[in-house]
Design an enzyme around this catalytic site. Structure first.
Site, short mmCIF file in Angstrom:
data_model
loop_
_atom_site.label_atom_id
_atom_site.label_comp_id
_atom_site.label_asym_id
_atom_site.label_seq_id
_atom_site.Cartn_x
_atom_site.Cartn_y
_atom_site.Cartn_z
CE LYS A 288 64.50 5.16 57.58
NZ LYS A 288 65.27 5.67 58.63
CG PHE B 272 87.23 26.62 43.06
CD1 PHE B 272 85.79 26.81 42.66
CD2 PHE B 272 87.22 27.01 44.43
CE1 PHE B 272 84.76 27.10 43.39
CE2 PHE B 272 86.30 27.08 45.55
CZ PHE B 272 84.90 27.16 44.80
CB CYS C 108 91.43 1.29 89.70
SG CYS C 108 92.54 0.96 87.94
CE LYS D 278 64.80 1.37 61.28
NZ LYS D 278 65.78 2.47 61.88
CB CYS E 269 96.39 1.16 90.86
SG CYS E 269 94.74 2.37 90.51
CG ASP F 249 71.84 5.58 59.73
OD1 ASP F 249 70.96 6.46 60.21
OD2 ASP F 249 72.39 4.62 60.27
CB CYS G 68 96.46 4.22 87.77
SG CYS G 68 95.69 3.04 86.99
CD GLU H 123 62.62 8.23 48.22
OE1 GLU H 123 63.08 9.17 48.88
OE2 GLU H 123 62.04 8.64 47.10
CB CYS I 198 91.18 4.99 87.88
SG CYS I 198 92.57 4.83 88.97
CE1 TYR J 223 63.80 12.91 53.83
CE2 TYR J 223 65.81 12.27 53.25
CZ TYR J 223 64.97 12.65 54.19
OH TYR J 223 65.09 12.95 55.42
S1 IVH Z 1 60.64 10.58 53.62
C1 IVH Z 1 56.72 12.14 55.54
N1 IVH Z 1 62.86 9.62 52.18
O1 IVH Z 1 64.00 8.64 57.81
C2 IVH Z 1 57.92 11.35 54.85
N2 IVH Z 1 62.76 10.04 54.85
O2 IVH Z 1 61.59 7.61 59.65
C3 IVH Z 1 59.34 12.19 55.08
N3 IVH Z 1 65.22 9.57 55.77
O3 IVH Z 1 63.00 11.54 59.35
C4 IVH Z 1 60.36 11.21 55.23
N4 IVH Z 1 66.06 8.60 53.77
O4 IVH Z 1 65.21 11.49 58.46
C5 IVH Z 1 62.26 10.08 53.62
N5 IVH Z 1 64.60 8.65 51.18
C6 IVH Z 1 64.25 9.16 52.29
C7 IVH Z 1 64.86 9.13 53.60
C8 IVH Z 1 64.19 9.57 54.73
C9 IVH Z 1 66.33 8.97 55.13
C10 IVH Z 1 64.94 9.60 57.26
C11 IVH Z 1 64.41 10.87 57.58
C12 IVH Z 1 63.07 10.71 58.24
C13 IVH Z 1 63.18 9.31 58.69
C14 IVH Z 1 61.91 8.46 58.52
#
Ligand code: IVH
Length: 683
Positions: free
Chosen positions: A113, A34, A404, A310, A407, A115, A428, A111, A422, A223
């Site tokens: 979510k 590569f 502190c 959540k 000290c 973070d 200290c 799907e 401090c 997504y």
């Molecule tokens: S859909 C209109 N899908 O969660 C729909 N959001 O509170 C747009 N996020 O701002 C969002 N994984 O930053 C969607 N699989 C997922 C997600 C996702 C994380 C976040 C995203 C969004 C927030 C929604």
């Protein structure tokens, strides 16, 4: 083959290898192969500046500082999702959708979510044109240069069938592994740690230095596809198509039918998600059909066709025993909640961070309160709330201390800062102990056998008051310590002795100059060469060194303006510590570049920019920051900025690449193995 065609071919091939490695996790070539393709492409691009393309794979390394971010209005506003912590409410959502659409068989896509921090990418004719953060949902920051450094994001799409123009949204994440590595580095450098991968990802994508972003190991999952002429009439198939164009689309994404399937998706991923390489904070359920999405429409803030479930952060309720205030190496006071031990996601928690005075106030925490402890994505558990109904009448509010605890000095707080500090730096005890522990650490002077306990004993007996005192220790003093055997004493003395050969750059790091971490120390040492130059450098002089800004420069000048520090350094010098960089070997000096003015641009693989400055000077040349008619040539690294390139072309200044330069100054081109080693140390 015509070189321009070869450039195109190499770009396609390298893009495919990046995709195999970063998206599919299955490389088909070795790193060495590569690298060879990349160097070939880089060399051809240097010879053919007319083929410059900001989206070439050579442009992913990121280097020049950006001045700031331009605000861009989103084509479609970035809404958030309605969210819930309850499975029942997800079921109600499904019921609501079914009755609004008047049918039972609505396909739902489940799907993860992710973070991290959300990102919107715009592609035109298959090329990435812009990457924008969410911002306030209407307008965000243009962070294209930083996003380009994320190797799993395609700069040029694969396959076909993508619309002429479209937007794709996803989440930029920092995988756990990269997050842990970053925090380990920050700890060593005395920088504040990131509390979780989300903060690390959003902090990184907003950095003004794309070169640094490139090293932090970000990744991105996609997504949501928006635009006209999308390939399919449903979300799921659109995302599969996007995967075919080169985007990382999670294969956890599943089509579900009815409440039962949705509920078992939730219970499966509730625990299984802990095995994923990235942080997730829930699941998202979306109506699959775009026509049905359209029918359901939006509320003011979020779509009616999607909901976020959540995960419950793991949380425990326990009693606060007392709050202690701890003093770090830099004098910052950290409040710590000491708790009745409680089991939280498999470990027993006895202490949790209360962060700072403002957080204590917001929580309104009292003595003996029952408190909630959480361990989400965070490494350190934290107090997130108080059960006020369980509060004993007459209990006292917890107040932040004014002096502190170690000290007794009155604490100070800089305007705009959350931390109380401090200011009694030199007397200290925990601050002194922290500096000694840092001094002997492996990455600093690497003195074996001196742990926290030994430092504390040495200080209590009045034997060590600063780092220089360590070198006054002798055998009889050490063996007189509690529980100190001959062997341990010998080990310490040997460690002290061998620390005298530790290179100057690590001595600079070991001094605990505020804001001078490992990398900055190396830059200072390599550029100024010895302690006298460092001690007498002015702030103006320091800011000309790569990576040194006003804050660091002032800190260095401030440190050496204090007599205690200068005296300490003099003592260290008298004990024989290394106070300068080794002289350049005679053979590396020459006058081959005499009379030449050379501009350095881009990033390099064999030496750092600072080292190239030194090499230029050692060979009689002069380094200059800007291109003019007087410039003899430009030493161009991997991603010379387009503005510089244009200027060079207009003025007819020659561009010399790294291998050619190394040949010019007489050395042979560096051997394969060397370049590989350097590559490794970079990543
Ligand atoms: S859909 C209109 N899908 O969660 C729909 N959001 O509170 C747009 N996020 O701002 C969002 N994984 O930053 C969607 N699989 C997922 C997600 C996702 C994380 C976040 C995203 C969004 C927030 C929604």
């Amino acid at each position: 083959m015509n070189p321009l065609d070869r450039i195109e071919q190499l770009r396609r091939e390298i893009n495919q290898h990046n995709h195999n490695y970063y998206v599919l996790n299955s490389p088909t070539v070795s790193d060495r192969e590569f690298d060879a393709l990349m160097s070939e492409l880089q060399a051809l691009e240097n010879e053919h500046p007319e083929a410059f393309d900001p989206l070439s794979p050579t442009q992913r390394v990121g280097s020049d500082l950006t001045k700031g971010f331009t605000q861009v209005r989103h084509v479609y506003p970035m809404l958030s999702l309605g969210n819930t912590y309850s499975v029942d409410e997800v079921d109600e959502f499904i019921g609501r959708v079914q009755s609004a659409l008047g049918q039972k068989d609505v396909t739902i896509v489940g799907e993860m979510k992710y973070d991290g921090t959300s990102i919107s990418l715009i592609y035109e004719k298959g090329r990435l044109v812009r990457a924008v953060t969410r911002g306030d949902g209407e307008k965000g920051d243009d962070v294209t240069e930083n996003v380009k450094t994320i190797r799993s994001i395609p700069l040029q799409l694969q396959g076909d069938g993508y619309p002429e123009m479209f937007e794709i949204r996803g989440e930029i994440v920092m995988p756990w592994e990269a997050f842990d590595r970053l925090n380990r580095e920050r700890e060593i450098n005395g920088e504040p740690l990131f509390a979780n991968p989300r903060n690390a990802a959003s902090g990184t994508i907003k950095m003004l230095n794309p070169g640094e972003v490139a090293h932090r190991g970000l990744d991105a999952y996609f997504y949501y596809l928006l635009g006209e002429n999308l390939p399919a009439d449903n979300h799921f198939d659109n995302m599969q198509a996007a995967r075919g164009w080169g985007f990382k689309v999670s294969d956890i994404m599943t089509r579900l039918h009815g409440i039962e399937e949705v509920d078992s998706f939730i219970s499966f991923w509730d625990s299984e998600r802990k095995r994923l390489p990235v942080a997730t904070d829930g699941l998202v359920f979306k109506v699959n059909s775009l026509r049905q999405q359209l029918n359901l429409g939006y509320t003011a803030k979020s779509p009616r066709w999607a909901i976020a479930y959540k995960f419950q952060a793991e949380r425990a309720l326990t009693r606060l025993k007392f709050v202690s205030f701890e003093v770090g190496r830099t004098g910052v006071i950290t409040p710590v909640a000491n708790l009745e031990p409680v089991l939280l996601s498999g470990t027993i928690v006895k202490r949790a961070s209360l962060h700072n005075a403002d957080i204590i106030k917001t929580l309104d925490i009292h003595t003996d309160d029952m408190v909630y402890v959480e361990k989400g994505g965070e490494i350190i558990p934290k107090i997130t709330g108080v059960d006020k109904s369980a509060r004993e009448p007459g209990s006292d509010e917890i107040r932040f201390i004014s002096h502190c605890p170690a000290c007794g000095t009155e604490l100070v707080r800089e305007p705009g800062e959350a931390a109380w500090v401090c200011p009694n730096k030199y007397h200290c005890p925990p601050q002194i102990a922290g500096r000694i522990e840092h001094f002997v650490a492996r990455r600093a002077m690497n003195i074996d056998g001196i742990g926290e306990e030994t430092v504390s004993q040495l200080m209590q007996m009045g034997l060590v008051k600063d780092i220089a005192d360590l070198y006054e220790l002798n055998y009889s003093v050490l063996t007189s310590l509690d529980r100190f055997a001959e062997k341990s004493a010998q080990r310490i003395l040997a460690g002290l002795e061998s620390s005298k050969t530790v290179p100057f750059e690590r001595v600079v790091f070991a001094l605990s100059i505020p804001f001078v971490g490992e990398i900055v120390a190396r830059r200072l040492a390599r550029s100024l060469r010895n302690i006298d130059a460092l001690m007498s450098a002015t702030a103006e002089q320091l800011v000309t060194i790569e990576d040194i800004g006003d804050k660091i420069a002032e800190s260095v000048v401030g440190f050496f303006s204090e007599d205690v520090n200068r005296e300490m350094v003099e003592r260290l010098r008298s004990y024989g510590l290394t106070m300068s960089m080794p002289d350049e070997p005679e053979e590396s000096r020459s006058d081959r570049l005499a009379g030449m003015t050379i501009v350095i641009s881009g990033t390099f693989s064999h030496h750092s920019r600072d080292e190239y400055k030194e090499i230029i000077e050692a060979n009689g040349g002069k380094n200059s920051g800007s291109i003019s008619k007087k410039t003899s040539f430009i030493l161009a690294g991997e991603n010379m900025g387009p503005a510089k390139l244009e200027k060079a072309q207009t003025l007819g200044v020659r561009i010399v690449d790294e291998p050619e330069f190394l040949r010019m100054i007489g050395g042979d081109e560096p051997s394969e193995s060397k370049s590989e080693g350097e590559e490794l140390s970079l990543f």
